[in-house]
Design a protein around this motif. Sequence first.
Motif, short mmCIF file in Angstrom:
data_model
loop_
_atom_site.label_atom_id
_atom_site.label_comp_id
_atom_site.label_asym_id
_atom_site.label_seq_id
_atom_site.Cartn_x
_atom_site.Cartn_y
_atom_site.Cartn_z
N GLY A 1 45.08 84.89 -35.82
CA GLY A 1 44.35 84.40 -34.66
C GLY A 1 43.32 83.34 -34.99
O GLY A 1 42.67 82.81 -34.09
N ALA A 2 43.14 83.03 -36.27
CA ALA A 2 42.21 81.96 -36.66
C ALA A 2 42.74 80.62 -36.14
O ALA A 2 43.94 80.36 -36.21
CB ALA A 2 42.05 81.92 -38.17
N ILE A 3 41.84 79.81 -35.62
CA ILE A 3 42.25 78.53 -35.03
C ILE A 3 41.87 77.39 -35.97
O ILE A 3 40.70 77.24 -36.34
CB ILE A 3 41.63 78.34 -33.65
N TRP A 4 42.87 76.65 -36.37
CA TRP A 4 42.72 75.53 -37.29
C TRP A 4 42.84 74.22 -36.53
O TRP A 4 43.55 74.13 -35.52
CB TRP A 4 43.81 75.59 -38.37
N ALA B 1 41.32 73.05 -24.54
CA ALA B 1 42.57 72.88 -25.29
C ALA B 1 43.09 74.23 -25.78
O ALA B 1 44.31 74.47 -25.75
CB ALA B 1 42.35 71.94 -26.48
N CYS B 2 42.19 75.11 -26.20
CA CYS B 2 42.62 76.45 -26.64
C CYS B 2 43.21 77.23 -25.47
O CYS B 2 44.22 77.93 -25.63
CB CYS B 2 41.45 77.21 -27.25
N ALA B 3 42.61 77.11 -24.29
CA ALA B 3 43.14 77.80 -23.11
C ALA B 3 44.54 77.28 -22.78
O ALA B 3 45.45 78.06 -22.48
CB ALA B 3 42.21 77.61 -21.92
N ALA B 4 44.72 75.97 -22.88
CA ALA B 4 46.03 75.37 -22.59
C ALA B 4 47.09 75.84 -23.58
O ALA B 4 48.27 75.93 -23.23
CB ALA B 4 45.92 73.85 -22.61
N LYS B 5 46.68 76.15 -24.81
CA LYS B 5 47.63 76.60 -25.83
C LYS B 5 47.72 78.12 -25.91
O LYS B 5 48.43 78.64 -26.77
CB LYS B 5 47.22 76.03 -27.20
N GLY B 6 46.96 78.82 -25.07
CA GLY B 6 47.01 80.28 -25.07
C GLY B 6 46.15 80.94 -26.13
O GLY B 6 46.36 82.10 -26.47
N PHE B 7 45.14 80.23 -26.65
CA PHE B 7 44.27 80.77 -27.70
C PHE B 7 42.94 81.28 -27.17
O PHE B 7 42.05 81.61 -27.94
CB PHE B 7 43.94 79.70 -28.75
N GLU B 8 42.75 81.34 -25.85
CA GLU B 8 41.44 81.60 -25.29
C GLU B 8 40.88 82.99 -25.56
O GLU B 8 39.69 83.23 -25.40
CB GLU B 8 41.41 81.33 -23.78
N GLY B 9 41.69 83.95 -26.03
CA GLY B 9 41.21 85.30 -26.28
C GLY B 9 40.43 85.47 -27.57
O GLY B 9 39.81 86.50 -27.80
N SER B 10 40.39 84.45 -28.40
CA SER B 10 39.71 84.52 -29.69
C SER B 10 38.20 84.70 -29.50
O SER B 10 37.59 84.08 -28.63
CB SER B 10 39.97 83.22 -30.46
N ASP B 11 37.59 85.55 -30.33
CA ASP B 11 36.14 85.73 -30.28
C ASP B 11 35.41 84.42 -30.55
O ASP B 11 34.38 84.14 -29.92
CB ASP B 11 35.69 86.78 -31.30
N ASP B 12 35.93 83.61 -31.47
CA ASP B 12 35.30 82.31 -31.76
C ASP B 12 35.34 81.40 -30.54
O ASP B 12 34.37 80.70 -30.25
CB ASP B 12 35.99 81.62 -32.95
N VAL B 13 36.45 81.40 -29.82
CA VAL B 13 36.55 80.56 -28.62
C VAL B 13 35.56 81.04 -27.56
O VAL B 13 34.88 80.23 -26.93
CB VAL B 13 37.99 80.55 -28.05
N LYS B 14 35.44 82.34 -27.41
CA LYS B 14 34.48 82.88 -26.43
C LYS B 14 33.05 82.48 -26.80
O LYS B 14 32.26 82.11 -25.94
CB LYS B 14 34.62 84.40 -26.35
N ARG B 15 32.72 82.58 -28.09
CA ARG B 15 31.37 82.20 -28.53
C ARG B 15 31.13 80.71 -28.33
O ARG B 15 30.06 80.30 -27.86
CB ARG B 15 31.19 82.57 -30.00
N LEU B 16 32.12 79.89 -28.66
CA LEU B 16 31.99 78.44 -28.46
C LEU B 16 31.81 78.13 -26.98
O LEU B 16 31.00 77.28 -26.61
CB LEU B 16 33.21 77.71 -29.02
N ASP B 17 32.53 78.83 -26.13
CA ASP B 17 32.41 78.63 -24.68
C ASP B 17 30.98 78.92 -24.22
O ASP B 17 30.41 78.18 -23.43
CB ASP B 17 33.41 79.52 -23.95
N ARG B 18 30.39 80.00 -24.74
CA ARG B 18 29.01 80.33 -24.37
C ARG B 18 28.02 79.26 -24.88
O ARG B 18 27.10 78.87 -24.16
CB ARG B 18 28.61 81.69 -24.93
N LEU B 19 28.22 78.79 -26.11
CA LEU B 19 27.32 77.79 -26.69
C LEU B 19 27.45 76.43 -26.01
O LEU B 19 26.52 75.65 -25.98
CB LEU B 19 27.58 77.62 -28.18
N SER B 20 28.64 76.14 -25.51
CA SER B 20 28.92 74.84 -24.88
C SER B 20 28.82 74.97 -23.38
O SER B 20 29.65 74.42 -22.66
CB SER B 20 30.32 74.36 -25.28
N ALA B 21 27.82 75.68 -22.91
CA ALA B 21 27.66 76.01 -21.48
C ALA B 21 28.05 74.85 -20.59
O ALA B 21 27.60 73.73 -20.79
CB ALA B 21 26.24 76.44 -21.21
N ARG B 22 28.84 75.17 -19.63
CA ARG B 22 29.36 74.15 -18.72
C ARG B 22 28.35 73.78 -17.69
O ARG B 22 27.59 74.44 -17.19
CB ARG B 22 30.63 74.67 -18.06
#
Length: 138
Positions: free
Chosen positions: A17-20, A117-138
Motif C-alpha cells: 500500500g506504500a505509494i511511490w 490523483a490517488c483517489a483517481a487511482k484508487g489509493f485514497e484509503g492509505s493512512d498517508d493519503v488521509k494525513r496529506l489530505d488533512r495537511l493540505s486543507a482544501r
Amino acid sequence: MVEIDVDVESLSASRSGAIWGDVWFTMNGDPFPERGWNDLVIALLVEFQAALGVVDGGDSVRRVRFFDGPYWVEFESLGQGGVKISTNTGLVASCGKVEVEGLVRRLGELGRELVDACAAKGFEGSDDVKRLDRLSAR
C-alpha cells in the motif's frame, strides 16, 4: 530559488500500500536528489510540510530524510519568516518570508493534486493519503 516538483502521473502503489512517485527539489537551478527521483512521495510530502511549518513557526532546524537513498533536506529558521534549505550533497538556498510562503502554498497545492490523483487511482484509503489530505486543507 527553491521549487518542489512531483510527477503525479508516476504514482504507483506497492503490494503493502506504500505509494511511490517522482519527487524532487530544484534549488538555484540544480535538481535534488535528481530530476524524476522516485520515492515514497506521499509520506515525503507530509514530512516536508510538517518540517517547513515547524521551522517557519520559529523552531531552529528540521531534517527530512528521503525514504529511498542516502539523501536529506534540512530546513533552518533564519528568523522573521526566512528559511535556509540545505542538502547533504552541498546544495544551499536561503528563502525570504515571501518565498517561504510560496513554498508552503506550493506544498499545499501539490498535496491536493496528489490526494486527487490517488483517489483517481484508487489509493485514497492509505493512512498517508488521509494525513496529506488533512495537511493540505482544501
